[in-house]
Design a protein around this motif. Structure first.
Motif, short mmCIF file in Angstrom:
data_model
loop_
_atom_site.label_atom_id
_atom_site.label_comp_id
_atom_site.label_asym_id
_atom_site.label_seq_id
_atom_site.Cartn_x
_atom_site.Cartn_y
_atom_site.Cartn_z
N GLN A 1 0.82 -1.21 0.00
CA GLN A 1 0.00 0.00 0.00
C GLN A 1 0.86 1.26 0.00
O GLN A 1 1.83 1.34 0.74
N THR A 2 0.45 2.24 -0.80
CA THR A 2 1.27 3.45 -0.89
C THR A 2 1.09 4.38 0.31
O THR A 2 2.00 5.12 0.66
N ASN A 3 -0.09 4.36 0.94
CA ASN A 3 -0.29 5.27 2.08
C ASN A 3 -0.06 4.59 3.44
O ASN A 3 -0.57 5.03 4.46
N VAL A 4 0.69 3.50 3.41
CA VAL A 4 1.04 2.79 4.65
C VAL A 4 2.56 2.71 4.75
O VAL A 4 3.23 2.36 3.78
N ASN A 5 3.09 3.07 5.92
CA ASN A 5 4.54 3.02 6.12
C ASN A 5 4.89 2.08 7.25
O ASN A 5 4.05 1.76 8.08
N ARG A 6 6.14 1.72 7.29
CA ARG A 6 6.71 0.97 8.41
C ARG A 6 5.86 -0.23 8.85
O ARG A 6 5.50 -0.36 10.02
N VAL A 7 5.54 -1.08 7.90
CA VAL A 7 4.81 -2.31 8.26
C VAL A 7 5.79 -3.22 8.99
O VAL A 7 6.86 -3.53 8.48
N LYS A 8 5.41 -3.59 10.22
CA LYS A 8 6.29 -4.48 10.98
C LYS A 8 5.59 -5.76 11.36
O LYS A 8 4.51 -5.73 11.96
N TYR A 9 6.21 -6.86 10.96
CA TYR A 9 5.71 -8.18 11.29
C TYR A 9 6.94 -9.09 11.36
O TYR A 9 7.79 -9.05 10.46
N PRO A 10 7.08 -9.88 12.42
CA PRO A 10 8.34 -10.62 12.62
C PRO A 10 8.79 -11.47 11.43
O PRO A 10 9.98 -11.63 11.20
N PHE A 11 7.84 -12.02 10.66
CA PHE A 11 8.24 -12.89 9.55
C PHE A 11 8.23 -12.19 8.19
O PHE A 11 8.23 -12.84 7.16
N LEU A 12 8.26 -10.85 8.20
CA LEU A 12 8.50 -10.11 6.95
C LEU A 12 10.00 -9.92 6.82
O LEU A 12 10.66 -9.55 7.80
N LYS A 13 10.52 -10.11 5.61
CA LYS A 13 11.98 -9.96 5.42
C LYS A 13 12.46 -8.56 5.79
O LYS A 13 13.61 -8.37 6.16
N GLY B 1 -0.22 10.73 10.12
CA GLY B 1 -0.17 10.88 11.58
C GLY B 1 -1.44 10.47 12.29
O GLY B 1 -2.24 9.66 11.79
N SER B 2 -1.63 11.10 13.46
CA SER B 2 -2.69 10.69 14.37
C SER B 2 -4.09 10.77 13.72
O SER B 2 -4.89 9.84 13.85
N GLN B 3 -4.36 11.87 13.03
CA GLN B 3 -5.70 12.04 12.45
C GLN B 3 -5.97 10.96 11.40
O GLN B 3 -7.06 10.38 11.34
N ALA B 4 -4.96 10.68 10.57
CA ALA B 4 -5.13 9.65 9.53
C ALA B 4 -5.38 8.29 10.16
O ALA B 4 -6.20 7.50 9.67
N ALA B 5 -4.68 8.02 11.27
CA ALA B 5 -4.87 6.73 11.94
C ALA B 5 -6.29 6.62 12.49
O ALA B 5 -6.95 5.59 12.35
N MET C 1 0.71 5.17 14.35
CA MET C 1 0.84 3.71 14.43
C MET C 1 -0.47 3.00 14.77
O MET C 1 -1.21 3.42 15.65
N ILE C 2 -0.71 1.94 14.03
CA ILE C 2 -1.87 1.07 14.27
C ILE C 2 -1.35 -0.29 14.71
O ILE C 2 -0.38 -0.80 14.15
N ARG C 3 -2.01 -0.86 15.72
CA ARG C 3 -1.71 -2.25 16.09
C ARG C 3 -2.87 -3.10 15.60
O ARG C 3 -4.03 -2.83 15.93
N LEU C 4 -2.52 -4.08 14.81
CA LEU C 4 -3.54 -4.95 14.24
C LEU C 4 -3.36 -6.34 14.82
O LEU C 4 -2.31 -6.96 14.68
N SER C 5 -4.40 -6.83 15.48
CA SER C 5 -4.38 -8.20 16.01
C SER C 5 -5.22 -9.03 15.04
O SER C 5 -6.46 -8.95 15.04
N VAL C 6 -4.53 -9.76 14.19
CA VAL C 6 -5.23 -10.47 13.11
C VAL C 6 -5.96 -11.69 13.68
O VAL C 6 -5.38 -12.48 14.42
#
Ligand SMILES: *Cc1c(COP(=O)(O)O)cnc(C)c1O
Length: 388
Positions: free
Chosen positions: A275-287, A313-317, A365-370
């Protein structure tokens, strides 16, 4: 008995009563009754083995403890009313006034409050290290350092600590290593095999996995657990038998659930990265995760938590969250339902801005619990909300 994780999760059971029930019965009783004065007095002489009063032991909590201990490769454990009950009781058992804690800087919000608001009252101080730099952790160790404390993956940034390296460090300095293994569960990661002395869980999260009950547990070496048991028995943050019964049943499906949670999360993480409007995706099993190789070394799969930043930022989240249709807006995690949280404005507001940034919690930052819904439905909901 078979040694395999899945089998133990199902076949570790209390002895059947004479009714021959197949599923473990629920012992909803505050106390137990004796045949004679002698019988009662002998129970008190062996109070951890004989059921006397449910603040001490109860067949349902004993079954739960045995199950989690086996899963973690621990000798024994104590169950608590919540994860925080377990964390607080563990520190209160082993730390004295004047002691010092070396902790990773990204920790659960209430644990942080314990360290900053309450422990200083009892002259217990804490120093923090960034999870990726164990040289700093070592440099913080003082004469009075009693324990090293870490979560991995961390909440909410899903950073990973090198468990083998931190295990060696704790051993070298002869200090306790306490790990909060909540995000990984014993199915994905076993800190004791890397040298942890005590492992703590909020059973409220993936161990229950269905958002029903609160619970906590600490497992570890027998000698440490004896002391913790005495503290718990006398201070009263005991787990209710009903919650223990629910949790023990939940553990029968832990491996299946965490497998699916992790598979769903990896798929969603890959999509988010595109996604272009998403930054810093962090997930332990992403390279792209900074500690990807460590995660691969010590975890079976990546778990169910992803963190990412919505551009703006905050408003977008907050706008993103308000556009979500299916996923739940909640503070819980590890539920069968996918849950979205904005840590900076909810779970982590007790931290100062500087502390938040150090823990990697930015305003967007968003925390997503899948959860366990079909991954395409989860992704459609997120994708549509990101468009708005
Ligand atoms: C939720 C959580 C806790 C606290 O557990 P409760 O059961 O809510 O008291 C501790 N550590 C982590 C990592 C958690 O996610």
């Amino acid at each position: 008995m078979s040694e395999k994780f899945e089998t133990r999760a199902i076949r570790t059971q209390m002895e059947r009563s004479k009714n021959s029930e197949h599923s473990s019965p629920l012992y909803l009783t505050s106390s137990f009754v004796f045949e004679s004065a002698e019988d009662m007095s002998s129970a008190f002489a062996e109070e951890k083995k004989k059921n006397i009063y449910s603040r001490f032991t109860n067949p349902n909590t004993t079954e739960l403890i045995q199950k989690i201990s086996q899963m973690e490769g621990a000798e024994d454990g104590v169950a608590f009313a919540s994860g925080m009950g377990a964390i607080y009781s563990t520190f209160a058992t082993f730390l004295n006034s004047g002691d010092h804690i070396v902790s990773c800087n990204a920790i659960f919000g209430s644990t942080h409050t314990l360290f900053t608001k309450y422990f200083p009252r009892w002259n217990i101080s804490t120093s923090y290290f960034p999870i990726s730099d164990l040289n700093i952790a070592e440099s913080l160790i003082q004469q009075n350092t009693k324990c090293i404390y870490a979560e991995s993956p961390t909440n909410p940034g899903v950073d990973i600590i090198d468990l083998e390296a931190i295990g060696k460090l704790a051993k070298k300095h002869n200090i306790l290593l306490i790990i909060d293994n909540c995000f990984a569960t014993p199915y994905l990661q076993k800190p004791i095999s890397f040298g942890a002395d005590l492992v703590i869980h909020s059973a409220t999260k993936l161990l229950d996995g269905q958002g029903r009950v609160l619970g906590g547990v600490t497992v570890g070496k027998k000698q440490l657990i004896e002391e913790l048991f005495l503290f718990a028995r006398n201070t009263g943050a005991s787990l209710s038998p009903f919650n223990a019964w629910v949790l023990s049943k939940s553990l029968e499906t832990l491996s299946l659930r965490v497998d699916r949670h992790s598979d769903n999360a990896l798929k969603i993480a890959h999509q988010l990265e595109k996604q272009t409007n998403v930054n810093r995706v962090k997930y332990p099993f992403l390279k792209s995760h900074p500690q990807y190789h460590i995660a691969k070394k010590q975890m079976l799969k990546g778990g169910n938590i992803i963190s990412f930043e919505v551009e703006g930022g905050s408003q977008a989240a907050r706008d993103f969250i308000d556009s979500i249709k299916m996923c739940s807006i909640s503070a819980n995690l590890g539920d069968s339902r996918t849950i979205i949280t904005h840590p900076a404005s909810s779970t982590h507001t007790k931290l100062s801005e500087e502390e938040r940034l150090k823990a990697g919690i930015t305003d967007g930052m968003i925390r997503l619990s899948v959860g366990l819904e079909h991954h395409e439905d989860i992704w459609n909901d997120i994708k549509n909300a990101l468009k708005n």
